[in-house]
Design a protein around this motif. Structure first.
Motif, PDB file in Angstrom:
ATOM      1  N   THR A   4      -5.562 -20.531 -40.909  1.00 45.64           N
ATOM      2  CA  THR A   4      -6.768 -19.707 -40.782  1.00 45.64           C
ATOM      3  C   THR A   4      -7.958 -20.316 -41.514  1.00 45.64           C
ATOM      4  O   THR A   4      -9.058 -20.395 -40.965  1.00 45.64           O
ATOM      5  CB  THR A   4      -6.505 -18.294 -41.331  1.00 45.64           C
ATOM      6  OG1 THR A   4      -5.403 -17.723 -40.634  1.00 45.64           O
ATOM      7  CG2 THR A   4      -7.733 -17.418 -41.167  1.00 45.64           C
ATOM      8  N   TYR A   5      -7.726 -20.739 -42.757  1.00 45.43           N
ATOM      9  CA  TYR A   5      -8.840 -21.161 -43.600  1.00 45.43           C
ATOM     10  C   TYR A   5      -8.936 -22.678 -43.794  1.00 45.43           C
ATOM     11  O   TYR A   5      -9.834 -23.174 -44.457  1.00 45.43           O
ATOM     12  CB  TYR A   5      -8.753 -20.472 -44.960  1.00 45.43           C
ATOM     13  CG  TYR A   5      -8.860 -18.971 -44.836  1.00 45.43           C
ATOM     14  CD1 TYR A   5     -10.077 -18.377 -44.518  1.00 45.43           C
ATOM     15  CD2 TYR A   5      -7.737 -18.151 -45.004  1.00 45.43           C
ATOM     16  CE1 TYR A   5     -10.174 -16.995 -44.382  1.00 45.43           C
ATOM     17  CE2 TYR A   5      -7.838 -16.775 -44.863  1.00 45.43           C
ATOM     18  CZ  TYR A   5      -9.061 -16.202 -44.554  1.00 45.43           C
ATOM     19  OH  TYR A   5      -9.160 -14.846 -44.415  1.00 45.43           O
ATOM     20  N   GLY A   6      -8.046 -23.402 -43.131  1.00 46.99           N
ATOM     21  CA  GLY A   6      -8.097 -24.860 -43.222  1.00 46.99           C
ATOM     22  C   GLY A   6      -9.394 -25.438 -42.660  1.00 46.99           C
ATOM     23  O   GLY A   6      -9.796 -26.545 -43.028  1.00 46.99           O
ATOM     24  N   ARG A   7     -10.060 -24.681 -41.807  1.00 42.95           N
ATOM     25  CA  ARG A   7     -11.313 -25.182 -41.225  1.00 42.95           C
ATOM     26  C   ARG A   7     -12.414 -25.341 -42.292  1.00 42.95           C
ATOM     27  O   ARG A   7     -13.421 -25.994 -42.058  1.00 42.95           O
ATOM     28  CB  ARG A   7     -11.785 -24.245 -40.104  1.00 42.95           C
ATOM     29  CG  ARG A   7     -12.186 -22.849 -40.558  1.00 42.95           C
ATOM     30  CD  ARG A   7     -12.395 -21.936 -39.347  1.00 42.95           C
ATOM     31  NE  ARG A   7     -13.318 -22.467 -38.394  1.00 42.95           N
ATOM     32  CZ  ARG A   7     -14.536 -21.962 -38.113  1.00 42.95           C
ATOM     33  NH1 ARG A   7     -14.941 -20.865 -38.735  1.00 42.95           N
ATOM     34  NH2 ARG A   7     -15.295 -22.526 -37.222  1.00 42.95           N
ATOM     35  N   TYR A   8     -12.206 -24.714 -43.474  1.00 41.32           N
ATOM     36  CA  TYR A   8     -13.193 -24.832 -44.552  1.00 41.32           C
ATOM     37  C   TYR A   8     -12.919 -26.010 -45.482  1.00 41.32           C
ATOM     38  O   TYR A   8     -13.566 -26.136 -46.523  1.00 41.32           O
ATOM     39  CB  TYR A   8     -13.192 -23.550 -45.405  1.00 41.32           C
ATOM     40  CG  TYR A   8     -13.656 -22.314 -44.699  1.00 41.32           C
ATOM     41  CD1 TYR A   8     -14.921 -22.255 -44.117  1.00 41.32           C
ATOM     42  CD2 TYR A   8     -12.836 -21.189 -44.626  1.00 41.32           C
ATOM     43  CE1 TYR A   8     -15.357 -21.100 -43.486  1.00 41.32           C
ATOM     44  CE2 TYR A   8     -13.260 -20.029 -43.991  1.00 41.32           C
ATOM     45  CZ  TYR A   8     -14.517 -19.987 -43.421  1.00 41.32           C
ATOM     46  OH  TYR A   8     -14.957 -18.853 -42.791  1.00 41.32           O
ATOM     47  N   VAL A   9     -11.992 -26.874 -45.121  1.00 47.49           N
ATOM     48  CA  VAL A   9     -11.542 -27.914 -46.046  1.00 47.49           C
ATOM     49  C   VAL A   9     -12.689 -28.791 -46.567  1.00 47.49           C
ATOM     50  O   VAL A   9     -12.693 -29.203 -47.725  1.00 47.49           O
ATOM     51  CB  VAL A   9     -10.444 -28.788 -45.382  1.00 47.49           C
ATOM     52  CG1 VAL A   9     -10.994 -29.517 -44.155  1.00 47.49           C
ATOM     53  CG2 VAL A   9      -9.870 -29.762 -46.404  1.00 47.49           C
ATOM     54  N   ASN A  10     -13.665 -29.063 -45.719  1.00 44.47           N
ATOM     55  CA  ASN A  10     -14.769 -29.934 -46.157  1.00 44.47           C
ATOM     56  C   ASN A  10     -15.661 -29.268 -47.194  1.00 44.47           C
ATOM     57  O   ASN A  10     -16.457 -29.937 -47.854  1.00 44.47           O
ATOM     58  CB  ASN A  10     -15.633 -30.352 -44.957  1.00 44.47           C
ATOM     59  CG  ASN A  10     -14.929 -31.350 -44.066  1.00 44.47           C
ATOM     60  OD1 ASN A  10     -14.111 -32.133 -44.533  1.00 44.47           O
ATOM     61  ND2 ASN A  10     -15.220 -31.290 -42.766  1.00 44.47           N
ATOM     62  N   PHE A  11     -15.493 -27.971 -47.341  1.00 45.53           N
ATOM     63  CA  PHE A  11     -16.318 -27.239 -48.301  1.00 45.53           C
ATOM     64  C   PHE A  11     -15.475 -26.685 -49.453  1.00 45.53           C
ATOM     65  O   PHE A  11     -15.931 -25.828 -50.199  1.00 45.53           O
ATOM     66  CB  PHE A  11     -17.090 -26.119 -47.591  1.00 45.53           C
ATOM     67  CG  PHE A  11     -18.073 -26.673 -46.591  1.00 45.53           C
ATOM     68  CD1 PHE A  11     -19.360 -27.009 -46.985  1.00 45.53           C
ATOM     69  CD2 PHE A  11     -17.682 -26.923 -45.279  1.00 45.53           C
ATOM     70  CE1 PHE A  11     -20.262 -27.550 -46.083  1.00 45.53           C
ATOM     71  CE2 PHE A  11     -18.575 -27.472 -44.375  1.00 45.53           C
ATOM     72  CZ  PHE A  11     -19.873 -27.796 -44.773  1.00 45.53           C
ATOM     73  N   CYS A  12     -14.235 -27.203 -49.531  1.00 42.60           N
ATOM     74  CA  CYS A  12     -13.396 -26.922 -50.696  1.00 42.60           C
ATOM     75  C   CYS A  12     -13.678 -28.034 -51.700  1.00 42.60           C
ATOM     76  O   CYS A  12     -13.406 -29.214 -51.431  1.00 42.60           O
ATOM     77  CB  CYS A  12     -11.917 -26.887 -50.301  1.00 42.60           C
ATOM     78  SG  CYS A  12     -10.893 -26.141 -51.608  1.00 42.60           S
TER      79      CYS A  12
END
Length: 600
Positions: free
Chosen positions: A150-158
């Protein structure tokens, strides 16, 4: 004086007793306090310690407004966890692609960023925590978030950010700040899959776009510039070369940008020896960090500048020289902080001061020797205390310098006449830019302006001597820039008239500001400097009379009465002059006077 009372107790006080008292160190300490008050020798409030030139922390780093151009964010430091020249060994954000820098330094050897963080001026960054209530934060670290369907799409902003309380970097999720109107409208791009940017919605009227932070291989080919929304940090270097203020021999960690030592920017040739160096990624603090300072350094310099004029006055009084040598002598003194300041060309950007003598003449005193003061002779432009940084900074304009000279040494004050009146507001005289001629102002300024010209070669709000070689009366380049409407002229013409406010101004474009509205006689004052002013005042007797009044006030604890002026002032002034202007001789006469003996 306590000593006087002791002598008085034995039944009489002789001139020999007074002379003996004036050999005691307590007398010289009193004279230092007297001159400190007379000169108001304290520039603590006149020179602000600009934090943008100050390094602190570990690694030593700038952390002021200049960090915007160095790292892309205000008050941002370098990465203290990554050594600059091992930048590829331990990437800060290995969970992202393009998270390893392609090079540690560019083709000119300038440090490149080794890590990046999202700028909280645009993003809200929240720490990951498995116990968090928000589902997007319930992860142990960025790798765990990356693995989430679900939230892996935010990886570049982790973003792994350094957390001081943990002593290491920990994971934060950084998304456009929902509390700001400029960022709360942004939507992800692409709409599905791993997000690489935040953009305006369809039909949006804004222009802000925030791309993900990353390393770009092409950055190494041109001077690196900050990317909006990202703080890019260089790493640190460890050096055994101690900063000039250091008292240890341990290796020192310094941010790689600050650790550089270049004289010029290798890309554009601009100097690193001016105040601009602290915002130039290619410059650095120089050898032994001579261009930078810490809080203690600034305080030590200010204290030394405050003391310098008092060492000048002390040497004149102690050697029983003609008293007004304090206004004309080229002799001065430096301690460790001042010696290194001048010889190593330190403090650019904080102080604007020309070295008072060539390096070969300036005494060599180690920085730590704050109480060791060595004598030397300044160059021919100097005139006693009147050209010390303490005087020039404490009284930052030509008018302020005149006012202090008149008050301290002539006992005169500038004030309009009791019956002075201003002309009607529509009178053309009110629009006269030359204050020496403007109605209502000329009563004082007809004296202030020509007298202020004696400091015309010393820049206002600084202690910089404007050498005729470097600052000619008329600068053709500045004039041509002004005529073309370029009032900045590359920043080279700040001391010149670059805008026309009236007919005189139009005819004076490119003229050194201090020459504006000057008569031929006033131009002679500029070239004569403060020495010429003192020489002229020596012919009036005002210096002697004022000194008599001040010494009287110092030792009797009150000003001369009108009757005392009638009885003593003229005679004491004449004797003072005949006695080679000996301050000790004047004090002796005052202390031996009937008026002093009547003090209980």
């Amino acid at each position: 004086m306590e000593e006087y009372k002791a002598f008085q107790a034995k039944g009489s006080v002789t001139a020999e007793d007074v002379r003996a008292m004036m050999k005691d160190e307590s007398f010289y300490a009193r004279m230092r306090d007297y001159h400190r008050a007379l000169l108001r020798s304290n520039i603590s409030g006149s020179v602000q310690g600009n934090g943008d030139y100050r390094v602190s922390g570990t690694p030593l780093s700038f952390a002021g407004n200049n960090s915007n151009s160095l790292r892309g964010g205000q008050s941002q430091r370098c990465d203290g966890e990554i050594a600059q020249d091992s930048c590829k060994a331990s990437p800060q954000d290995p969970h992202q692609d393009s998270s390893t820098p392609s090079v540690c330094r560019d083709a000119q050897g300038v440090p490149m960023p080794v890590s990046y963080d999202y700028d909280t001026n645009f993003y809200q960054c929240r720490q990951l925590d498995v116990n968090a209530t928000e589902p997007e934060l319930k992860f142990a670290d960025c790798n765990a978030l990356k693995a989430s369907p679900t939230y892996g799409r935010y990886v570049n902003f982790c973003d792994n950010r350094y957390l001081a309380s943990a002593g290491k970097s920990v994971g934060y999720l950084c998304l456009p700040d929902p509390n700001k109107n400029t960022t709360n409208v942004l939507v992800p791009e692409p709409a599905t899959g791993v997000i690489t940017a935040w953009v305006q919605p369809a039909g949006g009227t804004g222009s802000l776009k925030l791309n993900r932070c990353k390393f770009d291989a092409t950055d190494a080919n041109t001077p690196w510039t900050p990317k909006q929304g990202c703080v890019h940090r260089e790493g640190y270097v460890t050096t055994t070369v101690q900063p000039y203020w250091s008292t240890t021999t341990e290796p020192v960690k310094v941010c790689a940008i600050e650790a550089q030592n270049r004289a010029t920017n290798p890309y554009n040739g601009q100097s690193c020896e001016t105040g601009r160096f602290n915002g130039d990624r290619t410059c650095g603090c120089g050898d032994k960090m001579r261009r930078c300072e810490i809080s203690d350094v600034h305080n030590a310099r200010v204290a030394a500048f405050n003391e310098e004029p008092l060492f000048i006055t002390d040497s004149v009084v102690r050697n029983d020289e003609p008293y007004f040598n304090i206004l004309t002598t080229r002799r001065s003194f430096v301690n460790g902080p001042l010696s290194e300041f001048y010889k190593q060309r330190q403090g650019v950007g904080v102080f604007s001061i020309k070295a008072p003598a060539d390096n070969a003449v300036l005494p060599t005193v180690t920085y730590a020797s704050t109480t060791q003061w060595n004598e030397y002779v300044r160059d021919s432009t100097h005139s006693g205390v009147l050209t010390t940084p303490a005087f020039l900074y404490r009284f930052p304009t030509q008018r302020a310098r005149v006012n202090e000279f008149y008050e301290a040494f002539l006992c005169k004050h500038f004030a309009p006449a009791a019956d002075a009146n201003l002309p009607p507001p529509d009178d053309a005289c009110n629009r006269e830019n030359n204050l020496a001629r403007r109605c209502g102002c000329n009563y004082c300024h007809a004296t202030i302006e020509p007298t202020g010209a004696h400091w015309g070669r010393y820049a206002e709000r600084s202690a910089q001597f404007l050498s005729p070689d470097q600052f000619p009366r008329l600068d053709v380049k500045c004039r041509d820039c002004a005529i073309a409407g370029d009032t900045s002229c590359g920043g080279e013409c700040s001391q010149y008239v670059m805008q026309a406010f009236d007919g005189d101004g139009a005819n004076s474009l490119g003229l050194l500001k201090t020459y504006l509205y000057r008569t031929a006689d006033e131009e002679k004052n500029i070239e004569g400097g403060p020495q010429a002013l003192v020489k002229r005042m020596m012919e009036t007797g005002d210096l002697e009379r004022c000194t008599v009044k001040r010494v009287w006030n110092e030792f009797l604890g009150r000003a001369m009465t009108a009757e005392e002026q009638r009885l003593y002032l003229q005679q004491l002034s004449q004797d003072f002059a005949k006695n080679n202007h000996s301050l000790k001789g004047l004090i002796e006469q005052v202390v031996m006077s009937d008026a002093y003996r009547r003090i209980d």
